[in-house]
Each structure stands twice: as C-alpha cells, then as structure tokens.
Scaffold this motif. Structure first.
Motif, PDB file in Angstrom:
ATOM      1  N   HIS A 172      44.124  17.253  35.322  1.00 33.20           N
ATOM      2  CA  HIS A 172      43.298  18.391  35.527  1.00 33.20           C
ATOM      3  C   HIS A 172      43.314  19.139  36.817  1.00 33.20           C
ATOM      4  O   HIS A 172      43.004  18.631  37.903  1.00 33.20           O
ATOM      5  N   ILE A 174      44.212  22.952  39.344  1.00 33.11           N
ATOM      6  CA  ILE A 174      44.207  24.345  39.506  1.00 33.11           C
ATOM      7  C   ILE A 174      45.725  24.887  39.700  1.00 33.11           C
ATOM      8  O   ILE A 174      46.557  24.336  40.267  1.00 33.11           O
ATOM      9  N   SER A 176      48.092  28.799  40.009  1.00 33.00           N
ATOM     10  CA  SER A 176      48.018  30.062  40.428  1.00 33.00           C
ATOM     11  C   SER A 176      48.556  30.972  39.388  1.00 33.00           C
ATOM     12  O   SER A 176      49.602  30.533  38.546  1.00 33.00           O
ATOM     13  N   GLN A 177      48.100  32.064  39.217  1.00 36.14           N
ATOM     14  CA  GLN A 177      48.917  33.168  38.126  1.00 36.14           C
ATOM     15  C   GLN A 177      48.780  34.501  38.968  1.00 36.14           C
ATOM     16  O   GLN A 177      47.982  34.991  39.251  1.00 36.14           O
ATOM     17  N   GLY A 184      45.656  35.112  40.928  1.00 38.44           N
ATOM     18  CA  GLY A 184      44.592  34.636  40.361  1.00 38.44           C
ATOM     19  C   GLY A 184      44.646  32.997  40.290  1.00 38.44           C
ATOM     20  O   GLY A 184      46.125  32.617  40.331  1.00 38.44           O
ATOM     21  N   SER A 185      43.619  32.299  40.093  1.00 37.63           N
ATOM     22  CA  SER A 185      44.026  30.994  39.700  1.00 37.63           C
ATOM     23  C   SER A 185      42.922  30.398  38.666  1.00 37.63           C
ATOM     24  O   SER A 185      42.153  31.181  38.228  1.00 37.63           O
ATOM     25  N   TYR A 186      43.642  29.510  38.013  1.00 40.55           N
ATOM     26  CA  TYR A 186      42.964  28.832  36.666  1.00 40.55           C
ATOM     27  C   TYR A 186      43.014  27.441  36.654  1.00 40.55           C
ATOM     28  O   TYR A 186      44.053  26.814  37.255  1.00 40.55           O
ATOM     29  N   TRP A 187      42.441  26.719  35.776  1.00 38.08           N
ATOM     30  CA  TRP A 187      42.431  25.278  35.722  1.00 38.08           C
ATOM     31  C   TRP A 187      43.477  24.801  34.234  1.00 38.08           C
ATOM     32  O   TRP A 187      43.553  25.683  33.424  1.00 38.08           O
ATOM     33  N   ARG A 188      44.104  23.999  34.797  1.00 33.48           N
ATOM     34  CA  ARG A 188      45.094  23.637  33.480  1.00 33.48           C
ATOM     35  C   ARG A 188      45.619  21.999  33.425  1.00 33.48           C
ATOM     36  O   ARG A 188      44.853  21.484  34.495  1.00 33.48           O
TER      37      ARG A 188
END
Length: 266
Positions: A172, A174, A176-177, A184-188
């Motif tokens: 899991h 972080i 960037s997008q 922005g950033s998100y978890w994947r």
C-alpha cells in the motif's frame, strides 16, 4: 502442457503463441504406447509432439502440487505437465513401467538409468534445456500456484544468500496523478515479488522487486530493524500485514502488505 511451445519460449514474456496459460494450446491429450508418448491438441486432435520412450530419463513431482510434474529427457528440454490428481499417479506408474520395458529390451541397466520419480520438497525447481543446462525456474508461491520464469543466476531471488520465504504481495503506497487541478496524490496497491533472505547479521533482509529475475531491489528492510509484525484484515476481508520498523529505515516506519490468501500471509 505448460511448455507446449518449448521450455525457452514458455519462460519468455509477451509471446501469445507460447503463453503457458493459453488453454487452447496447453490442453493436450497424453497418449502412452509401448514405444512412445504422443501429445495431441485436446480441441483439434492434431498431433503436437512425439517422444520416444527411450528418451525418457526421470520425473520430478513437487510437494506443493498434487497434479503438476516435470518430465526430464535425454537430449530434449524438460516438459512441465499437469494432470488431474486422481490420475497422475496411475499415469506415472504406467509411464515408468513402459520405459522400464523398453530399457529391458535394449539391455536393461546397461541401456541407461532406470526411469525414476523424484519427490521434491523445495518450492523451487530448476528446468533444463536439451543440453541439460538451466533454462528456467519454476517457483511455487502457494499450493498449486507457481511462477515460470527464465533462469537468472545473478537475480536477487537465486543469489545473495538463502531465500527463506518468497511470494507476491501488494504494497500500500502513495502515488502521484496529474489532473486538471494540478498534481495530486492517492493511495494504491502495487504488486511486488517479496523475498525474506536468511543469513548472519545484515544478510537477514526483506527485499522486494517487480520481477523474480531482477538484480536490483525496489526496496529492502533489515530484519533487525523490524519491531512488530501484526496481521490485520481490511473491511473487505483481505488478509494484510502491518510491519512496524525502526524510523531510520529509508522506506519509512510502517509497511502495509496485502496477501492473496490467509495461507500466504501465515
């Protein structure tokens, strides 16, 4: 027959004609006669391969699968085959008897080694080409789940100390997008091949990379810096591991990993 297009082709990536999991090619009928083994495509019944019993050398079965077996031969690359557990032992018994009969016709033990069946306890099997050199590696990551990859003696998996554990885990992390509002950033979840190396001192490491053949890791964690390992399930029931390590590690203090099954996590 996972090696329906040949061993070297089977361990390569991105070749649709040799894909080991392609059922329209790997599903074959195994026909045993008094002199040879015939392989037919199970859908078209076209003849795919013929192997004389005099070429048979031995068979390896794994403790990690009740169905898979590897056929070793003289002057031919190994075959990775899969038969229903209910018929595999009978098939191997009949094959051993047929090969022994052919050997006896040509002088028994003077003709060559008797056809043997080896039970392999290790989750890793080396596959040999027609020159009896290592060409591929078969590695079980779970019962009846395995990786088929090229033989890479300098890889982290096969070099750099004994591998106590290995398998695919999701990390899991972080990411960037880029969007209309900027970055922005998100978890994947990102899948990695994890290895737990044993040895003295700093040789005891948890390593992860994108492919079992990689010679460089994507990340590592010294076992001596790990403080706690806690099992935890997600709200969806997915088995996870929370690894808490000393703050001086480059990867941070917490590593969240997701396993494919409870058995893999344990």
């Amino acid at each position: 027959n996972y090696t329906h297009a040949g061993l070297k082709a089977a361990v390569q990536v991105g070749q649709s004609h040799s894909d080991p999991s392609a059922t329209h090619r790997n599903a074959q009928a195994f026909i045993l006669t008094t002199e040879r083994v015939l392989f037919f495509n199970a859908r078209t019944w076209s003849l795919v391969q013929v192997i004389a019993l005099s070429e048979m050398q031995s068979v390896t079965i794994s403790a990690y699968s009740p169905s898979l077996f590897v056929l070793h031969m003289h002057g031919l690359p190994d075959l990775v085959l899969d038969a229903a557990p209910s018929v595999r032992q009978r098939l191997l018994d009949e094959l051993q008897l047929a090969v022994g009969t052919v050997a006896a016709m040509w002088g028994g033990e003077d003709f060559g080694e008797s056809h043997r069946i080896h039970q392999e306890a290790s989750p890793v099997l080396q596959l040999l080409d027609e020159e009896r050199s290592c060409a591929g590696t078969l590695a079980f990551i779970d019962v009846n789940v395995f990786l088929l990859v090229p033989f890479a003696p300098r890889s982290l998996f096969l070099a750099g100390g004994d591998t106590f554990f290995f398998g695919l885990l999701d990390s899991h992390q972080i990411a960037s997008q880029v969007g209309v509002r900027g970055i922005g950033s998100y978890w994947r979840w990102q899948t990695y091949f994890f290895m737990l190396k044993s040895g003295p001192g700093e040789a005891r490491r948890l390593l992860w990379c994108r492919h079992p053949g990689d010679e460089r890791c994507s990340g590592e964690l010294q076992v001596s810096r790990i403080r706690t390992v806690q099992p935890l399930d997600t709200p969806q029931g997915e088995p996870c591991l929370i690894i808490d390590a000393a703050a001086s590690t480059a990867e941070g203090t917490v590593l969240t990993l997701r396993a494919a099954s409870l058995q893999s996590r344990e």
